[in-house]
Design an enzyme around this catalytic site. Structure first.
Site, PDB file in Angstrom:
ATOM      1  N   ASN A  94      17.986  -4.962   1.370  1.00  0.00           N
ATOM      2  CA  ASN A  94      17.114  -5.579   0.378  1.00  0.00           C
ATOM      3  C   ASN A  94      17.887  -5.566  -0.943  1.00  0.00           C
ATOM      4  O   ASN A  94      17.959  -4.531  -1.617  1.00  0.00           O
ATOM      5  CB  ASN A  94      15.816  -4.771   0.286  1.00  0.00           C
ATOM      6  CG  ASN A  94      14.795  -5.408  -0.648  1.00  0.00           C
ATOM      7  OD1 ASN A  94      15.131  -6.347  -1.381  1.00  0.00           O
ATOM      8  ND2 ASN A  94      13.591  -4.910  -0.634  1.00  0.00           N
ATOM      9  N   ARG A 136      16.327  -9.328   3.381  1.00  0.00           N
ATOM     10  CA  ARG A 136      15.086  -9.808   2.787  1.00  0.00           C
ATOM     11  C   ARG A 136      15.426 -10.940   1.821  1.00  0.00           C
ATOM     12  O   ARG A 136      16.272 -10.770   0.935  1.00  0.00           O
ATOM     13  CB  ARG A 136      14.413  -8.664   2.024  1.00  0.00           C
ATOM     14  CG  ARG A 136      13.161  -9.120   1.356  1.00  0.00           C
ATOM     15  CD  ARG A 136      12.445  -8.012   0.665  1.00  0.00           C
ATOM     16  NE  ARG A 136      11.198  -8.514   0.150  1.00  0.00           N
ATOM     17  CZ  ARG A 136      10.649  -8.108  -0.983  1.00  0.00           C
ATOM     18  NH1 ARG A 136      11.227  -7.178  -1.705  1.00  0.00           N
ATOM     19  NH2 ARG A 136       9.509  -8.621  -1.373  1.00  0.00           N
ATOM     20  N   HIS A 182       5.063 -11.635  -0.022  1.00  0.00           N
ATOM     21  CA  HIS A 182       4.701 -10.438   0.771  1.00  0.00           C
ATOM     22  C   HIS A 182       4.435 -10.805   2.234  1.00  0.00           C
ATOM     23  O   HIS A 182       3.736 -10.064   2.942  1.00  0.00           O
ATOM     24  CB  HIS A 182       3.418  -9.747   0.233  1.00  0.00           C
ATOM     25  CG  HIS A 182       3.566  -9.100  -1.086  1.00  0.00           C
ATOM     26  ND1 HIS A 182       2.552  -9.093  -2.019  1.00  0.00           N
ATOM     27  CD2 HIS A 182       4.583  -8.413  -1.638  1.00  0.00           C
ATOM     28  CE1 HIS A 182       2.956  -8.445  -3.104  1.00  0.00           C
ATOM     29  NE2 HIS A 182       4.181  -8.025  -2.891  1.00  0.00           N
ATOM     30  N   ARG A 211       1.770  -7.608 -13.963  1.00  0.00           N
ATOM     31  CA  ARG A 211       1.521  -9.061 -13.905  1.00  0.00           C
ATOM     32  C   ARG A 211       0.028  -9.338 -14.003  1.00  0.00           C
ATOM     33  O   ARG A 211      -0.782  -8.631 -13.405  1.00  0.00           O
ATOM     34  CB  ARG A 211       2.061  -9.642 -12.596  1.00  0.00           C
ATOM     35  CG  ARG A 211       3.549  -9.787 -12.571  1.00  0.00           C
ATOM     36  CD  ARG A 211       4.049 -10.214 -11.212  1.00  0.00           C
ATOM     37  NE  ARG A 211       4.742  -9.135 -10.540  1.00  0.00           N
ATOM     38  CZ  ARG A 211       5.047  -9.102  -9.250  1.00  0.00           C
ATOM     39  NH1 ARG A 211       4.730 -10.116  -8.474  1.00  0.00           N
ATOM     40  NH2 ARG A 211       5.668  -8.080  -8.726  1.00  0.00           N
ATOM     41  N   ASP A 260       0.944   2.864 -13.488  1.00  0.00           N
ATOM     42  CA  ASP A 260       0.943   3.712 -12.291  1.00  0.00           C
ATOM     43  C   ASP A 260      -0.499   4.100 -11.964  1.00  0.00           C
ATOM     44  O   ASP A 260      -1.161   4.776 -12.750  1.00  0.00           O
ATOM     45  CB  ASP A 260       1.798   4.950 -12.570  1.00  0.00           C
ATOM     46  CG  ASP A 260       1.961   5.805 -11.333  1.00  0.00           C
ATOM     47  OD1 ASP A 260       0.986   5.968 -10.582  1.00  0.00           O
ATOM     48  OD2 ASP A 260       3.075   6.308 -11.129  1.00  0.00           O
ATOM     49  N   GLU A 291       7.837  -3.015   5.815  1.00  0.00           N
ATOM     50  CA  GLU A 291       8.525  -4.308   5.739  1.00  0.00           C
ATOM     51  C   GLU A 291       9.922  -4.241   6.357  1.00  0.00           C
ATOM     52  O   GLU A 291      10.378  -5.189   6.991  1.00  0.00           O
ATOM     53  CB  GLU A 291       8.608  -4.776   4.282  1.00  0.00           C
ATOM     54  CG  GLU A 291       7.243  -5.162   3.731  1.00  0.00           C
ATOM     55  CD  GLU A 291       7.251  -5.384   2.236  1.00  0.00           C
ATOM     56  OE1 GLU A 291       7.405  -6.535   1.827  1.00  0.00           O
ATOM     57  OE2 GLU A 291       7.082  -4.411   1.483  1.00  0.00           O
TER      58      GLU A 291
END
Ligand code: AMP
Length: 407
Positions: A7, A93, A182, A243, A284, A387
């Site tokens: 990745n 990825r 995702h 975001r 967080d 993933e």
């Protein structure tokens, strides 16, 4: 045989090495701060007698090529791999595959060109992903490099879900549409959910909620993605760490006209200064939970807006699907925050969704589990995502498929 999963980010490379006979992780690690004076290399591996070992070194790693060299050298030194021919595939990825890629693809020159062509849609991610691919193709031409796309799983969306209500030419000439992200995670947890439900994925209607620093919801009908909350870019949809997710687009004009903000400042504001961070100053969720418990009103609001948005998507996707077998929570927040799971499903009993408070409290149990009551018509599942495993298996399947086809 083994499969290496890479990745590659702009200044980092994360990796995992899997055995293909049992899909156990033999080694994993990361190179961070590539190109800085002192880069960081962390590795954990299982040696020949089954003992887990770790190492952490700091040294200059000037480029992705040097980083991948370093990873392979270390895997060899630690006897995790003997010869490079032990690698069946290297899975990469890739964030954006545009409309071109609907499945994992063995990379050749044409594939590199096609990934490059969609780079304007993911300017932060695709160049780094491509860098990793080009390095492994150059260093190990004998091992297939397989691109596994975050967007591929969502290529089954109908046009009513993926088209925006914008002038047609923006789609026809510029491919402005919903792509979704995702996908590897949504696909992985959907397959695990089907196994937990005891029926084929092709028969499952699911809502999968990947809630991490980035977050997205997907509606899955008969095993296929039919709608997802992220759009042209990973900015749309749910509230995320930094975001904003969904917004009235007119807010952008307002910021430009009345506050005099440049486009780059607005982009930064929405991508890096909004979401949980924007609402309460912290991104967080663990910290936000603690703050809310201590009575911090902004933390409470951040949790409230996040859960409200998830609930809206559950309702919308339930309506789209008509019938729902399960809601799946995954990602750092989905797997760990009982507060978010509880609030997102609160009041949905009339839709047949009822969480069992005791099961929702995870305690020590962090694996796959059902957290709905026995009476709940819709099962609510918590499934840790993986993933890297999904990329490894898809990369392996792509190479085995090609080997079969050429026999
Ligand atoms: P991810 O991007 O999937 O690694 O998820 C990161 C997010 O998961 C961060 O907001 C973390 O605070 C959150 N997270 C991780 N562990 C927990 C936990 N035990 N409780 C609540 N949130 C958590």
């Amino acid at each position: 045989m083994k499969v290496l999963v890479l990745n590659s980010g702009s200044s980092s490379i994360k990796y995992q090495l899997f055995e293909t006979h049992d899909w156990a992780v033999r080694a994993h690690g990361a190179v961070a701060r590539i190109g800085e004076a002192l880069s960081e290399f962390k590795e954990s591996w299982v040696d020949a007698d089954g003992t887990r070992q770790t190492q952490h070194v700091e040294r200059a790693i000037p480029s992705h090529r040097a980083g991948i060299d370093h990873i392979i050298a270390s895997l060899r030194t630690n006897r995790v791999i003997g010869d490079i021919s032990e690698l069946a595939a290297i899975g990469h990825r890739v964030v954006h595959g545009g409309e071109h890629f609907k499945s994992p693809t063995i990379v050749d020159e044409a594939v590199v060109a096609a990934i490059r062509a969609v780079t304007p849609l993911a300017p932060l991610h695709n160049p780094a992903n491509l860098e990793g691919i080009e390095v492994t193709r150059r260093l190990f031409p004998q091992v297939p490099s397989v691109a596994v796309f975050d967007t591929a799983f969502h290529q089954t969306m109908p046009r009513t879900a993926y088209r925006y209500a914008l002038p047609e030419w923006l789609y026809l000439e510029h491919r402005i549409r919903r792509y979704g992200f995702h996908g590897t995670s949504h696909h992985y947890v959907a397959k695990r959910a089907a196994a937990m439900l005891g029926k084929p994925l092709e028969d499952c209607h699911l809502i999968t909620l990947h809630l991490g620093n980035g977050a997205s919801a997907t509606a899955i009908r008969d095993g296929n993605s039919v709608d997802t909350s992220m759009g042209l870019t990973p900015l749309e949809g749910l509230v995320m760490g930094t975001r904003s997710g969904d917004l009235d687009p007119a807010i952008l004009f307002y910021l430009a006209k009345n506050l005099g903000l440049e486009m780059t400042a607005i982009e930064d504001l929405l991508n890096r200064q909004s979401g949980l961070l924007g609402i309460c100053g912290v991104n967080d969720m663990r910290e936000i939970d603690r703050m809310a418990e201590d009575g911090d009103d902004r933390a409470e609001l951040a949790i409230g807006i996040t859960a409200h948005r998830i609930k809206k998507y559950i309702g919308a996707y339930y309506a789209e699907l008509g019938r729902l077998d399960a809601i799946v929570f995954t990602g750092g927040i989905g797997e760990n925050s009982m507060e978010i799971r509880c609030r997102a499903c609160e009041g949905l009993e009339t839709l047949g969704i009822k969480i069992d408070d005791r099961s929702n409290f995870c305690g020590e149990h962090r694996g796959e589990r059902c957290i709905s009551t026995p009476e709940s018509q819709v099962r609510v599942l918590v499934i840790p995502t993986n993933e890297e495993l999904e990329i490894a298996q898809q990369a392996f399947d792509a190479t085995v498929g090609v080997a079969r086809a050429t026999q």
